[in-house]
Design a protein around this motif. Structure first.
Motif, PDB file in Angstrom:
ATOM      1  N   TRP A  52      -9.350  14.791 -38.886  1.00 13.05           N
ATOM      2  CA  TRP A  52      -9.092  15.415 -37.594  1.00 13.05           C
ATOM      3  C   TRP A  52      -9.828  16.745 -37.401  1.00 13.05           C
ATOM      4  O   TRP A  52     -10.254  17.071 -36.300  1.00 13.05           O
ATOM      5  CB  TRP A  52      -7.584  15.641 -37.431  1.00 13.05           C
ATOM      6  CG  TRP A  52      -7.058  16.762 -38.287  1.00 13.05           C
ATOM      7  CD1 TRP A  52      -6.740  16.715 -39.610  1.00 13.05           C
ATOM      8  CD2 TRP A  52      -6.844  18.113 -37.863  1.00 13.05           C
ATOM      9  NE1 TRP A  52      -6.335  17.947 -40.044  1.00 13.05           N
ATOM     10  CE2 TRP A  52      -6.383  18.822 -38.995  1.00 13.05           C
ATOM     11  CE3 TRP A  52      -6.972  18.792 -36.646  1.00 13.05           C
ATOM     12  CZ2 TRP A  52      -6.063  20.174 -38.941  1.00 13.05           C
ATOM     13  CZ3 TRP A  52      -6.652  20.132 -36.598  1.00 13.05           C
ATOM     14  CH2 TRP A  52      -6.211  20.815 -37.732  1.00 13.05           C
ATOM     15  N   ASN A  53      -9.995  17.480 -38.491  1.00 16.31           N
ATOM     16  CA  ASN A  53     -10.636  18.789 -38.357  1.00 16.31           C
ATOM     17  C   ASN A  53     -12.073  18.792 -38.892  1.00 16.31           C
ATOM     18  O   ASN A  53     -12.707  19.848 -38.949  1.00 16.31           O
ATOM     19  CB  ASN A  53      -9.817  19.858 -39.076  1.00 16.31           C
ATOM     20  CG  ASN A  53      -9.689  19.575 -40.556  1.00 16.31           C
ATOM     21  OD1 ASN A  53     -10.190  18.562 -41.066  1.00 16.31           O
ATOM     22  ND2 ASN A  53      -9.032  20.463 -41.268  1.00 16.31           N
ATOM     23  N   GLY A  54     -12.559  17.639 -39.294  1.00 17.46           N
ATOM     24  CA  GLY A  54     -13.936  17.546 -39.760  1.00 17.46           C
ATOM     25  C   GLY A  54     -14.145  17.922 -41.203  1.00 17.46           C
ATOM     26  O   GLY A  54     -15.279  17.870 -41.698  1.00 17.46           O
ATOM     27  N   ASP A  55     -13.068  18.276 -41.906  1.00 16.90           N
ATOM     28  CA  ASP A  55     -13.223  18.738 -43.287  1.00 16.90           C
ATOM     29  C   ASP A  55     -13.537  17.612 -44.257  1.00 16.90           C
ATOM     30  O   ASP A  55     -14.067  17.855 -45.348  1.00 16.90           O
ATOM     31  CB  ASP A  55     -11.957  19.464 -43.734  1.00 16.90           C
ATOM     32  CG  ASP A  55     -11.882  20.881 -43.189  1.00 16.90           C
ATOM     33  OD1 ASP A  55     -10.862  21.547 -43.425  1.00 16.90           O
ATOM     34  OD2 ASP A  55     -12.854  21.309 -42.515  1.00 16.90           O
ATOM     35  N   ASN A  56     -13.170  16.411 -43.893  1.00 16.10           N
ATOM     36  CA  ASN A  56     -13.390  15.285 -44.794  1.00 16.10           C
ATOM     37  C   ASN A  56     -14.150  14.180 -44.073  1.00 16.10           C
ATOM     38  O   ASN A  56     -13.775  13.783 -42.966  1.00 16.10           O
ATOM     39  CB  ASN A  56     -12.057  14.742 -45.299  1.00 16.10           C
ATOM     40  CG  ASN A  56     -12.248  13.665 -46.330  1.00 16.10           C
ATOM     41  OD1 ASN A  56     -13.155  13.716 -47.160  1.00 16.10           O
ATOM     42  ND2 ASN A  56     -11.413  12.643 -46.278  1.00 16.10           N
ATOM     43  N   THR A  57     -15.214  13.728 -44.700  1.00 18.46           N
ATOM     44  CA  THR A  57     -15.989  12.615 -44.153  1.00 18.46           C
ATOM     45  C   THR A  57     -16.235  11.587 -45.241  1.00 18.46           C
ATOM     46  O   THR A  57     -16.343  11.925 -46.419  1.00 18.46           O
ATOM     47  CB  THR A  57     -17.358  13.079 -43.602  1.00 18.46           C
ATOM     48  OG1 THR A  57     -18.090  13.733 -44.644  1.00 18.46           O
ATOM     49  CG2 THR A  57     -17.194  14.039 -42.436  1.00 18.46           C
ATOM     50  N   ILE A  58     -16.279  10.331 -44.858  1.00 17.17           N
ATOM     51  CA  ILE A  58     -16.582   9.250 -45.796  1.00 17.17           C
ATOM     52  C   ILE A  58     -17.586   8.306 -45.154  1.00 17.17           C
ATOM     53  O   ILE A  58     -17.634   8.188 -43.921  1.00 17.17           O
ATOM     54  CB  ILE A  58     -15.316   8.478 -46.224  1.00 17.17           C
ATOM     55  CG1 ILE A  58     -14.522   7.993 -45.016  1.00 17.17           C
ATOM     56  CG2 ILE A  58     -14.440   9.329 -47.134  1.00 17.17           C
ATOM     57  CD1 ILE A  58     -13.313   7.142 -45.387  1.00 17.17           C
ATOM     58  N   TYR A  59     -18.382   7.657 -45.985  1.00 17.37           N
ATOM     59  CA  TYR A  59     -19.445   6.777 -45.515  1.00 17.37           C
ATOM     60  C   TYR A  59     -19.482   5.506 -46.345  1.00 17.37           C
ATOM     61  O   TYR A  59     -19.140   5.498 -47.526  1.00 17.37           O
ATOM     62  CB  TYR A  59     -20.807   7.475 -45.635  1.00 17.37           C
ATOM     63  CG  TYR A  59     -20.940   8.738 -44.826  1.00 17.37           C
ATOM     64  CD1 TYR A  59     -20.602   9.976 -45.365  1.00 17.37           C
ATOM     65  CD2 TYR A  59     -21.390   8.684 -43.511  1.00 17.37           C
ATOM     66  CE1 TYR A  59     -20.705  11.135 -44.610  1.00 17.37           C
ATOM     67  CE2 TYR A  59     -21.507   9.840 -42.751  1.00 17.37           C
ATOM     68  CZ  TYR A  59     -21.162  11.066 -43.312  1.00 17.37           C
ATOM     69  OH  TYR A  59     -21.277  12.209 -42.558  1.00 17.37           O
ATOM     70  N   SER A  60     -19.959   4.462 -45.719  1.00 21.22           N
ATOM     71  CA  SER A  60     -20.227   3.253 -46.489  1.00 21.22           C
ATOM     72  C   SER A  60     -21.499   3.493 -47.308  1.00 21.22           C
ATOM     73  O   SER A  60     -22.345   4.318 -46.949  1.00 21.22           O
ATOM     74  CB  SER A  60     -20.424   2.060 -45.560  1.00 21.22           C
ATOM     75  OG  SER A  60     -21.622   2.210 -44.798  1.00 21.22           O
ATOM     76  N   ASP A  61     -21.628   2.760 -48.377  1.00 27.34           N
ATOM     77  CA  ASP A  61     -22.806   2.931 -49.227  1.00 27.34           C
ATOM     78  C   ASP A  61     -24.095   2.605 -48.479  1.00 27.34           C
ATOM     79  O   ASP A  61     -25.144   3.174 -48.768  1.00 27.34           O
ATOM     80  CB  ASP A  61     -22.685   2.035 -50.457  1.00 27.34           C
ATOM     81  CG  ASP A  61     -21.638   2.539 -51.434  1.00 27.34           C
ATOM     82  OD1 ASP A  61     -21.197   1.745 -52.286  1.00 27.34           O
ATOM     83  OD2 ASP A  61     -21.253   3.724 -51.335  1.00 27.34           O
ATOM     84  N   SER A  62     -24.011   1.706 -47.532  1.00 28.53           N
ATOM     85  CA  SER A  62     -25.219   1.265 -46.830  1.00 28.53           C
ATOM     86  C   SER A  62     -25.808   2.328 -45.906  1.00 28.53           C
ATOM     87  O   SER A  62     -26.988   2.243 -45.547  1.00 28.53           O
ATOM     88  CB  SER A  62     -24.926  -0.007 -46.028  1.00 28.53           C
ATOM     89  OG  SER A  62     -23.935   0.242 -45.047  1.00 28.53           O
ATOM     90  N   VAL A  63     -25.001   3.317 -45.524  1.00 29.64           N
ATOM     91  CA  VAL A  63     -25.506   4.344 -44.602  1.00 29.64           C
ATOM     92  C   VAL A  63     -25.502   5.742 -45.218  1.00 29.64           C
ATOM     93  O   VAL A  63     -26.029   6.681 -44.613  1.00 29.64           O
ATOM     94  CB  VAL A  63     -24.707   4.371 -43.281  1.00 29.64           C
ATOM     95  CG1 VAL A  63     -24.669   2.986 -42.661  1.00 29.64           C
ATOM     96  CG2 VAL A  63     -23.310   4.929 -43.473  1.00 29.64           C
ATOM     97  N   LYS A  64     -24.925   5.876 -46.381  1.00 28.89           N
ATOM     98  CA  LYS A  64     -24.819   7.188 -47.012  1.00 28.89           C
ATOM     99  C   LYS A  64     -26.200   7.800 -47.205  1.00 28.89           C
ATOM    100  O   LYS A  64     -27.114   7.152 -47.684  1.00 28.89           O
ATOM    101  CB  LYS A  64     -24.111   7.050 -48.354  1.00 28.89           C
ATOM    102  CG  LYS A  64     -23.598   8.357 -48.940  1.00 28.89           C
ATOM    103  CD  LYS A  64     -22.764   8.072 -50.196  1.00 28.89           C
ATOM    104  CE  LYS A  64     -21.518   7.276 -49.889  1.00 28.89           C
ATOM    105  NZ  LYS A  64     -20.686   7.034 -51.094  1.00 28.89           N
TER     106      LYS A  64
END
Length: 123
Positions: A52-64
């Motif tokens: 919600w505050n942008g402090d945590n982001t996660i990505y799939s391996d294919s786009v990281k």
């Protein structure tokens, strides 16, 4: 929450696009938001998510390393910057808002979905 995704289009391989997801009701500032995509004939897959505050982001391996998710809560907007695009990034991209504030890759934890924006990458 009412989401509107935009920014899709045609790009060349190696090019860039930036997707936007706007909450027209201005209520998703406390929600985690994710991007998913679905290519023709394939199942929907997770792309990226942000808390919600942008402090945590996660990505799939294919786009990281190629895609970056960010948000501007003053504009009720979440962005997906897509660089070094590949042909296999071709898909309809959907943004979704969850009921909780955290970022998650689980699609069933998202309640509100936008209508999708189409991305086509030419090889």
């Amino acid at each position: 929450v009412q989401l509107q995704a935009s920014g899709g289009g045609l790009a060349q391989s190696g090019g860039s696009l930036r997707l936007s997801c706007v909450d027209s009701r201005r209520t998703f500032n406390n929600n985690g938001v994710g991007w998913f995509r679905q290519a023709p004939g394939k199942e929907r897959e997770f792309v990226a998510a942000i808390s919600w505050n942008g402090d945590n982001t996660i990505y799939s391996d294919s786009v990281k390393g190629r895609f970056t998710i960010s948000r501007d809560n003053t504009k009720n907007t979440v962005y997906l910057q897509m660089n070094s695009l590949k042909f296999e990034d071709t898909a309809v991209y959907y943004c979704a808002a969850g009921l909780r504030s955290a970022a998650t890759s689980y699609g069933d934890r998202y309640r509100y979905w936008g209508q999708g924006t189409e991305v086509t990458v030419s090889s």
